[in-house]
Design an enzyme around this catalytic site. Structure first.
Site, PDB file in Angstrom:
ATOM      1  N   CYS A 254      -2.666  28.749  33.822  1.00 29.14           N
ATOM      2  CA  CYS A 254      -3.209  28.956  32.477  1.00 29.14           C
ATOM      3  C   CYS A 254      -2.969  30.388  31.984  1.00 29.14           C
ATOM      4  O   CYS A 254      -1.839  30.751  31.711  1.00 29.14           O
ATOM      5  CB  CYS A 254      -4.682  28.569  32.435  1.00 29.14           C
ATOM      6  N   HIS A 340      -4.278  22.837  34.190  1.00 31.74           N
ATOM      7  CA  HIS A 340      -5.174  23.114  35.323  1.00 31.74           C
ATOM      8  C   HIS A 340      -4.985  22.064  36.420  1.00 31.74           C
ATOM      9  O   HIS A 340      -5.594  20.995  36.358  1.00 31.74           O
ATOM     10  CB  HIS A 340      -6.634  23.111  34.859  1.00 31.74           C
ATOM     11  N   GLU A 342      -6.203  21.988  39.329  1.00 33.90           N
ATOM     12  CA  GLU A 342      -7.463  21.740  40.054  1.00 33.90           C
ATOM     13  C   GLU A 342      -8.356  20.778  39.275  1.00 33.90           C
ATOM     14  O   GLU A 342      -9.323  20.242  39.825  1.00 33.90           O
ATOM     15  CB  GLU A 342      -8.199  23.055  40.311  1.00 33.90           C
TER      16      GLU A 342
END
Length: 364
Positions: A254, A340, A342
């Site tokens: 990001c 992202h 995760e």
């Protein structure tokens, strides 16, 4: 108990009346919307949202309460909250409290019972802009005056506001692989993805230099997500340049992706209304496979600057608007993605990137 009225006013003068939720007060920030169907607590505690007012597009918010271990940072990071239907009833047996209590404890101001569908269509058409929520001021002229005092997100450096003030460790002290994390606003679940793969993380404040991190003798370096304008973060860009020059394994997510991009000469820009949600389709141009991804960003890398830069390769592209979603630095052990991997909330399609980073370190 009688519900208190709240007012939401946008920078262009558009005004909504609804019901106050959370703390009673006044708050300002850049308004943006998130399309995730679940994971509101993870969204509110994501440091990337610092300085922003969040509109949840899903109709019901608060119905499953809050749980401490679903926080992505030590506290809620958003400036304000806008929802359609706010639930005072908590259905999850494992909930530790209601969202109302959670917001009150954090002194977060919000508004409910407005047409969020209409609001989101307006933001999507007119673009992200500043807004104000108040449950204590009734005079529209005074509300407008307070709103006009709010700084624009464009040009704001915010990582120093949310990052750790002192270095700290996460993971097994005896781990074979050590990763230096430059905290630009890191999420807890990112660190968890490293430690689950047997890596020890040392998390450093955002203004830490490469020379300072290097003294710990890490095997790889990671630049985290975070809030604000990457164009206002020359200090982090210089750190990324030094890591690249030393040819150390480097991974960015990001804001970290944007910082690495600027370090190799790419340009960034403020998007019209950004990408925020857990359902964004991205194509991996290397494997040819598509991934459903979780995203949260209002700035992006200019595609044109990649086309004119031989030092980088485009590795991932957004299938909705063909914006840049990932790059690899040619001749270096460095890569980054805009989304992202995760998730939290969101799908796990992209978690292979953490394994790829580990393999890059092990092959070094």
């Amino acid at each position: 108990m009688e519900k208190k009225t709240a007012i939401l006013m946008l920078q262009d003068g558009t005004t909504y009346k609804g019901t106050a939720i959370g703390a009673i007060g006044t708050t300002t920030g850049e308004i943006c919307f998130n399309t995730s169907m679940t994971g509101y607590q993870e969204i509110y505690t994501d440091p990337s949202y610092y300085g922003q007012i969040i509109v949840n597009t899903v109709s019901h918010i608060g119905n499953y309460g809050t749980v401490h271990n679903e926080n992505e940072s030590s506290k809620p990071q958003i400036n304000g909250l806008v929802v359609k239907s706010f639930s005072s009833v908590v259905s999850r047996l494992t909930a530790e409290g209601s969202l109302q209590d959670y917001l009150e404890t954090a002194n977060l101001v919000g508004i409910a019972d407005i047409d969020t569908r209409e609001l989101v269509k307006h933001i999507r058409t007119q673009g992200a802009m500043n807004a104000i929520i108040t449950s204590e001021i009734e005079d529209l002229k005074e509300i407008k005056k307070r709103l006009e005092e709010t700084p624009n997100m464009d040009g704001l450096e915010l990582s120093s506001e949310v990052c750790t003030k002192e270095p700290y460790f996460v993971g097994d002290p005896h781990a074979a692989v050590k990763v230096a994390v430059l905290d630009l606003g890191v999420k807890k679940s990112i660190l968890t993805n490293f430690t689950e793969r047997g890596m020890l993380c040392k998390v450093f404040p955002s203004n830490t230099t490469f020379e300072q991190m290097k003294q710990w003798k890490p095997d790889g370096y990671f630049l985290s997500n975070g809030p604000g304008d990457p164009g206002a973060m020359d200090y982090a860009v210089e750190t990324a340049k030094a890591i690249l020059e030393a040819d150390k394994p480097l991974f960015g997510i990001c804001l970290g992706h944007q910082i690495i991009s600027r370090a190799v000469g790419l340009e960034t820009y403020k998007m019209h209304h950004g990408h925020r949600g857990a359902n964004h389709p991205v194509k991996n141009l290397v494997s040819g496979r598509s991934e459903v991804t979780s995203q949260n960003h209002g700035f992006a890398v200019k595609m044109e600057s990649i086309e004119n830069n031989e030092s980088v390769e485009l590795t991932h592209k957004n299938l909705n608007d063909e914006t840049v979603e990932g790059i690899k630095v040619n001749g270096k052990k460095a890569f980054s993605v805009q989304y992202h991997p995760e998730a939290s909330p969101g799908p796990n399609d992209s978690r292979y990137l953490f394994t790829r980073f580990l393999e890059l370190i092990q092959d070094n």
